[in-house]
Design a protein around this motif. Structure first.
Motif, PDB file in Angstrom:
ATOM      1  N   LYS A   1      11.574  15.875 -18.732  1.00  0.00           N
ATOM      2  CA  LYS A   1      11.357  15.280 -17.549  1.00  0.00           C
ATOM      3  C   LYS A   1      11.286  16.678 -16.646  1.00  0.00           C
TER       4      LYS A   1
ATOM      5  N   ASN B   1      10.024   9.253 -24.187  1.00  0.00           N
ATOM      6  CA  ASN B   1       9.946   9.961 -22.671  1.00  0.00           C
ATOM      7  C   ASN B   1       9.283   9.086 -21.673  1.00  0.00           C
TER       8      ASN B   1
ATOM      9  N   SER C   1      10.684   8.769 -18.102  1.00  0.00           N
ATOM     10  CA  SER C   1      10.156  10.150 -17.068  1.00  0.00           C
ATOM     11  C   SER C   1       9.102   9.892 -16.185  1.00  0.00           C
TER      12      SER C   1
ATOM     13  N   GLN D   1       9.805   7.358 -13.232  1.00  0.00           N
ATOM     14  CA  GLN D   1      10.696   7.814 -12.572  1.00  0.00           C
ATOM     15  C   GLN D   1       9.872   8.986 -11.723  1.00  0.00           C
ATOM     16  N   ILE D   2       9.345   9.818 -12.279  1.00  0.00           N
ATOM     17  CA  ILE D   2       8.644  10.840 -11.272  1.00  0.00           C
ATOM     18  C   ILE D   2       7.351  10.565 -10.681  1.00  0.00           C
TER      19      ILE D   2
END
Length: 123
Positions: A4, A97, A100, A103-104
């Motif tokens: 992340k 993942n 990640s 969210q980003i």
């Protein structure tokens, strides 16, 4: 460093260099535009991963393979003589993942959108 953090730093670095490729000069407003574009790209990658994990494309692969198996007479005769059916297409992929990216991507898109709107109305 975890994935992340690496993804965040690479995305932030690419958003800082992207205005140089898209525009002639760098400015804060253009950086927020590039940050929004990078966030949208990360969101698109996330949703493509969701489609692949949900086996959205498996139906297309199965129907295409079944169609070509029925059209090709030579393979059909071989299958009938060996008494076997069309092989199953079963792809199962999991991305560890993918959250990640979500969210980003949301962080970059929403923050750049809010700051761009604030700069537009306060300026």
């Amino acid at each position: 460093m975890n994935f992340k953090r690496v993804l965040f730093l690479i995305s932030l670095g690419s958003s800082l260099t992207l205005p140089f490729f898209l525009y002639t000069e760098w400015s804060i407003a253009r950086w927020f535009d590039a940050l929004f574009l990078v966030g949208l790209l990360l969101l698109m990658v996330y949703f493509i991963m969701v489609l692949i994990e949900g086996q959205f494309f498996t139906a297309f692969l199965k129907s295409t393979r079944n169609f070509f198996a029925k059209v090709n007479k030579k393979d059909q005769l071989i299958r009938e003589s060996e008494k076997r059916s069309v092989d199953r297409v079963d792809y199962r992929k999991e991305f560890p993942n993918r959250n990640s990216f979500l969210q980003i991507g949301l962080l970059f898109s929403i923050s750049s959108l809010v700051i761009s709107v604030a700069l537009y109305y306060l300026d």
